[in-house]
Design a protein around this motif. Structure first.
Motif, PDB file in Angstrom:
ATOM      1  N   LYS A 170       0.856  -1.198   0.000  1.00 13.82           N
ATOM      2  CA  LYS A 170       0.000   0.000   0.000  1.00 13.82           C
ATOM      3  C   LYS A 170       0.889   1.244   0.000  1.00 13.82           C
ATOM      4  O   LYS A 170       0.627   2.239  -0.660  1.00 13.82           O
ATOM      5  CB  LYS A 170      -0.884  -0.021   1.261  1.00 13.82           C
ATOM      6  CG  LYS A 170      -1.798   1.177   1.410  1.00 13.82           C
ATOM      7  CD  LYS A 170      -2.933   1.114   0.415  1.00 13.82           C
ATOM      8  CE  LYS A 170      -3.756   2.393   0.403  1.00 13.82           C
ATOM      9  NZ  LYS A 170      -4.629   2.446  -0.777  1.00 13.82           N
ATOM     10  N   ILE A 171       1.962   1.166   0.801  1.00 15.71           N
ATOM     11  CA  ILE A 171       2.936   2.261   0.865  1.00 15.71           C
ATOM     12  C   ILE A 171       4.315   1.669   0.588  1.00 15.71           C
ATOM     13  O   ILE A 171       4.747   0.740   1.266  1.00 15.71           O
ATOM     14  CB  ILE A 171       2.946   2.928   2.260  1.00 15.71           C
ATOM     15  CG1 ILE A 171       1.542   3.393   2.663  1.00 15.71           C
ATOM     16  CG2 ILE A 171       3.933   4.093   2.286  1.00 15.71           C
ATOM     17  CD1 ILE A 171       1.425   3.850   4.116  1.00 15.71           C
ATOM     18  N   ASN A 202       3.476  -2.863  -9.173  1.00 15.30           N
ATOM     19  CA  ASN A 202       2.054  -3.224  -9.180  1.00 15.30           C
ATOM     20  C   ASN A 202       1.171  -2.172  -8.512  1.00 15.30           C
ATOM     21  O   ASN A 202      -0.024  -2.376  -8.367  1.00 15.30           O
ATOM     22  CB  ASN A 202       1.854  -4.583  -8.494  1.00 15.30           C
ATOM     23  CG  ASN A 202       2.547  -5.705  -9.242  1.00 15.30           C
ATOM     24  OD1 ASN A 202       2.413  -5.807 -10.456  1.00 15.30           O
ATOM     25  ND2 ASN A 202       3.310  -6.527  -8.537  1.00 15.30           N
ATOM     26  N   GLN A 203       1.789  -1.072  -8.104  1.00 10.34           N
ATOM     27  CA  GLN A 203       1.006  -0.054  -7.399  1.00 10.34           C
ATOM     28  C   GLN A 203       0.082   0.709  -8.353  1.00 10.34           C
ATOM     29  O   GLN A 203       0.383   0.858  -9.541  1.00 10.34           O
ATOM     30  CB  GLN A 203       1.940   0.942  -6.691  1.00 10.34           C
ATOM     31  CG  GLN A 203       2.612   0.373  -5.452  1.00 10.34           C
ATOM     32  CD  GLN A 203       3.302   1.458  -4.624  1.00 10.34           C
ATOM     33  OE1 GLN A 203       4.035   2.277  -5.149  1.00 10.34           O
ATOM     34  NE2 GLN A 203       3.051   1.453  -3.318  1.00 10.34           N
ATOM     35  N   THR A 204      -1.055   1.186  -7.820  1.00  4.73           N
ATOM     36  CA  THR A 204      -1.964   2.039  -8.585  1.00  4.73           C
ATOM     37  C   THR A 204      -1.974   3.413  -7.917  1.00  4.73           C
ATOM     38  O   THR A 204      -1.277   3.617  -6.921  1.00  4.73           O
ATOM     39  CB  THR A 204      -3.404   1.474  -8.549  1.00  4.73           C
ATOM     40  OG1 THR A 204      -3.865   1.561  -7.199  1.00  4.73           O
ATOM     41  CG2 THR A 204      -3.436   0.027  -9.013  1.00  4.73           C
ATOM     42  N   ASN A 205      -2.785   4.342  -8.439  1.00 11.30           N
ATOM     43  CA  ASN A 205      -2.755   5.679  -7.835  1.00 11.30           C
ATOM     44  C   ASN A 205      -3.424   5.747  -6.460  1.00 11.30           C
ATOM     45  O   ASN A 205      -3.401   6.770  -5.800  1.00 11.30           O
ATOM     46  CB  ASN A 205      -3.308   6.746  -8.792  1.00 11.30           C
ATOM     47  CG  ASN A 205      -4.744   6.467  -9.177  1.00 11.30           C
ATOM     48  OD1 ASN A 205      -5.355   5.519  -8.660  1.00 11.30           O
ATOM     49  ND2 ASN A 205      -5.287   7.262 -10.071  1.00 11.30           N
ATOM     50  N   VAL A 227       5.767   5.932 -12.522  1.00  9.71           N
ATOM     51  CA  VAL A 227       4.994   4.888 -11.844  1.00  9.71           C
ATOM     52  C   VAL A 227       3.559   5.379 -11.668  1.00  9.71           C
ATOM     53  O   VAL A 227       3.280   6.562 -11.819  1.00  9.71           O
ATOM     54  CB  VAL A 227       5.609   4.541 -10.462  1.00  9.71           C
ATOM     55  CG1 VAL A 227       6.994   3.919 -10.629  1.00  9.71           C
ATOM     56  CG2 VAL A 227       5.674   5.765  -9.552  1.00  9.71           C
ATOM     57  N   GLN A 228       2.658   4.447 -11.345  1.00  8.75           N
ATOM     58  CA  GLN A 228       1.240   4.797 -11.169  1.00  8.75           C
ATOM     59  C   GLN A 228       0.962   5.407  -9.794  1.00  8.75           C
ATOM     60  O   GLN A 228      -0.036   6.085  -9.595  1.00  8.75           O
ATOM     61  CB  GLN A 228       0.371   3.525 -11.294  1.00  8.75           C
ATOM     62  CG  GLN A 228       0.483   2.820 -12.625  1.00  8.75           C
ATOM     63  CD  GLN A 228      -0.056   3.677 -13.759  1.00  8.75           C
ATOM     64  OE1 GLN A 228      -1.177   4.167 -13.687  1.00  8.75           O
ATOM     65  NE2 GLN A 228       0.761   3.880 -14.773  1.00  8.75           N
ATOM     66  N   SER A 229       1.850   5.108  -8.826  1.00  8.88           N
ATOM     67  CA  SER A 229       1.587   5.481  -7.431  1.00  8.88           C
ATOM     68  C   SER A 229       1.480   6.993  -7.236  1.00  8.88           C
ATOM     69  O   SER A 229       2.000   7.778  -8.024  1.00  8.88           O
ATOM     70  CB  SER A 229       2.720   4.973  -6.529  1.00  8.88           C
ATOM     71  OG  SER A 229       3.554   4.057  -7.178  1.00  8.88           O
ATOM     72  N   THR A 230       0.835   7.381  -6.140  1.00  9.70           N
ATOM     73  CA  THR A 230       0.833   8.776  -5.691  1.00  9.70           C
ATOM     74  C   THR A 230       2.196   9.043  -5.049  1.00  9.70           C
ATOM     75  O   THR A 230       2.609   8.325  -4.140  1.00  9.70           O
ATOM     76  CB  THR A 230      -0.285   8.998  -4.655  1.00  9.70           C
ATOM     77  OG1 THR A 230      -1.535   8.724  -5.299  1.00  9.70           O
ATOM     78  CG2 THR A 230      -0.279  10.407  -4.110  1.00  9.70           C
ATOM     79  N   LEU A 231       2.906  10.057  -5.549  1.00 11.64           N
ATOM     80  CA  LEU A 231       4.280  10.307  -5.101  1.00 11.64           C
ATOM     81  C   LEU A 231       4.321  11.207  -3.868  1.00 11.64           C
ATOM     82  O   LEU A 231       3.664  12.255  -3.822  1.00 11.64           O
ATOM     83  CB  LEU A 231       5.086  10.963  -6.230  1.00 11.64           C
ATOM     84  CG  LEU A 231       5.249  10.139  -7.517  1.00 11.64           C
ATOM     85  CD1 LEU A 231       6.053  10.910  -8.560  1.00 11.64           C
ATOM     86  CD2 LEU A 231       5.912   8.790  -7.238  1.00 11.64           C
ATOM     87  N   LEU A 232       5.101  10.787  -2.871  1.00 14.93           N
ATOM     88  CA  LEU A 232       5.318  11.597  -1.671  1.00 14.93           C
ATOM     89  C   LEU A 232       6.829  11.686  -1.412  1.00 14.93           C
ATOM     90  O   LEU A 232       7.394  10.885  -0.668  1.00 14.93           O
ATOM     91  CB  LEU A 232       4.610  10.978  -0.459  1.00 14.93           C
ATOM     92  CG  LEU A 232       3.075  11.006  -0.474  1.00 14.93           C
ATOM     93  CD1 LEU A 232       2.522  10.165   0.669  1.00 14.93           C
ATOM     94  CD2 LEU A 232       2.544  12.436  -0.384  1.00 14.93           C
TER      95      LEU A 232
END
Length: 443
Positions: A170-171, A202-205, A227-232
């Motif tokens: 998830k994170i 395999n991460q999504t937004n 990548v698809q993830s939300t970037l922090l």
């Protein structure tokens, strides 16, 4: 009944065997080396078939699924045969994650991942049901079997990521990426970088990727391979709108317009690299809705990780520091950077193609003597011989510490920070660190 074959009878192998048996697999464990007694007993007690000091191919090549220990490289003949037969090979984290619905925080990076994972777990456990696994402690598989926590913090190596298929935290956290283990990646840095980034594949937004925005290797890779993830991101130098940054002496973390501020003045761990580790851990905690007060208190009372800049003893006003976990140059860079006194530096071991240049400024400025502790010290002697007045080589920890004791003066540090793997003289970096601590206590 599906047949699960496990290569490697260590912590992750035996954990996977137990979970596999419970989930209805026909399990077989095979180790080319010797399986430790404590693990043998577990396998026998649970009636799981095993062998050690050999791989019986007929018992392996009939598998439906193979879980391979991260220590076994792909170029091994047996692994090639398994691939050729079309049998799927997975790592422990891939196998185990199928049997839990927990929220997973996956942490990888060349350095800082153990400290960041341990610190993240330390914060989360104040308010959540959370396990710490991966490269640390009891295996992920075994914890799913015994506890199945609601959350897991996993410290994950690139070798474990090489054998994932659907694994999706998830994170995800990437602490930094510097050249390491290149012997396993055809000496191509880009292969190693790609391996670390598998943590987000395999991460999504709806998922998050927390990373060091000051690390050019990471930021460049993200530019070219989004990548698809939300970037922090987190940073010591830039102002970050979504993520964490350092503003004077405060860490400011903003996620979806919700900001928290953490003073760094009372952080338990010193050094800029630990501010980054604190940023990463706090970002995860903030995402998982841990109270601000809890995060702050946890950062202030965290004791750190054994063998990582661990203050051992002060003898005759000389501080002895165990940083045996520094198995690459970048880790030693942080150690030397944080030294605030003349330092006797114990270095050496198995060189993984190290480039020591980035250490030169610190060696010139802070290091008064070098003790080379390795089977082959030629490269170190050639690299640093002209930089310090005293450079000595030895193959025994007890002797290295005695020499350090003789040449150090009041106010100095004696730092074990090897910048190399430990397998030439020691069982592992823990063994090396423990021998150092014992030698110091015996002075």
């Amino acid at each position: 009944m599906k047949r699960l074959v496990i290569l490697g009878g260590g912590e992750s192998g035996v954990g996977t065997a137990l979970l596999g048996k419970k989930e209805g697999y026909d399990v077989f464990v095979s180790d080319k080396g010797k399986i430790k007694e404590k693990y043998k007993e577990v396998l026998i007690h649970n009636e799981i078939e095993w062998e050690d000091e050999a791989h019986t191919e007929v018992k392996i090549l009939n598998a439906d699924l193979v879980m391979k220990s991260p220590g076994i490289p792909d170029k091994v003949e047996l692994v090639k045969k398994i691939h050729k037969k079309g049998i799927t090979i997975v790592s422990e984290i891939e196998f185990a994650s199928k049997f839990t619905k927990a929220t997973i925080v996956g942490i990888t990076g060349s350095n800082g991942k153990t400290t960041t994972a341990t610190l993240t777990h330390h914060i989360l456990k104040q308010e959540l049901s959370v396990g710490l696994a991966g490269n640390i402690g009891d295996s992920f598989a075994k914890q799913i079997l015994q506890h199945d926590y609601d959350n897991y913090v996993l410290e994950i190596s690139s070798f474990q990521l090489d054998d994932i298929i659907d694994f999706k935290p998830k994170i995800a956290v990437i602490t930094n990426i510097t050249p390491d283990h290149l012997d396993r990646y055809d000496y191509k840095f880009e292969n190693y970088i790609a391996s670390k980034f598998r943590i987000a594949m395999n991460q999504t937004n709806d998922d998050y990727l927390v990373y060091d925005a000051d690390d050019e290797v990471i930021t460049n890779h993200l530019k070219n391979h989004p990548v698809q993830s939300t970037l922090l991101p987190f940073s010591l130098t830039k102002t970050i709108e979504n993520g964490a940054y350092l503003d004077k002496k405060n860490i400011k973390i903003t996620i979806q317009n919700n900001q928290i501020i953490m003073p760094t003045t009372n952080l338990a761990l010193e050094g800029n690299h630990n501010i980054k580790n604190a940023m990463a851990a706090s970002t995860v905690a903030h995402l998982l809705k841990i109270r601000k007060q809890t995060i702050r208190e946890s950062l202030e009372n965290f004791q750190g990780v054994e063998h990582r800049l661990e203050q051992v003893l002060k003898i005759n006003k000389v501080q002895y520091i165990n940083d045996s976990k520094a198995t690459n140059v970048n880790a030693t860079y942080y150690a030397l950077e944080s030294m605030d006194a003349p330092t006797v530096w114990i270095v050496g071991g198995v060189d993984k193609g190290n480039n020591y240049e980035e250490l030169f400024p610190f060696v010139n400025e802070k290091v008064k003597a070098i003790i080379c502790l390795g089977v082959d010290n030629e490269k170190l002697m050639n690299t640093f011989g002209n930089m310090v007045d005293i450079i000595i080589e030895t193959q025994f920890m007890s002797e290295a510490v005695k020499i350090a004791y003789k040449i150090s003066e009041a106010g100095d540090n004696v730092l074990l920070s090897p910048a190399c793997a430990s397998f030439d003289l020691f069982e592992n970096y823990e063994d090396r660190g423990r021998q150092f601590k014992n030698a110091v206590r015996n002075l």
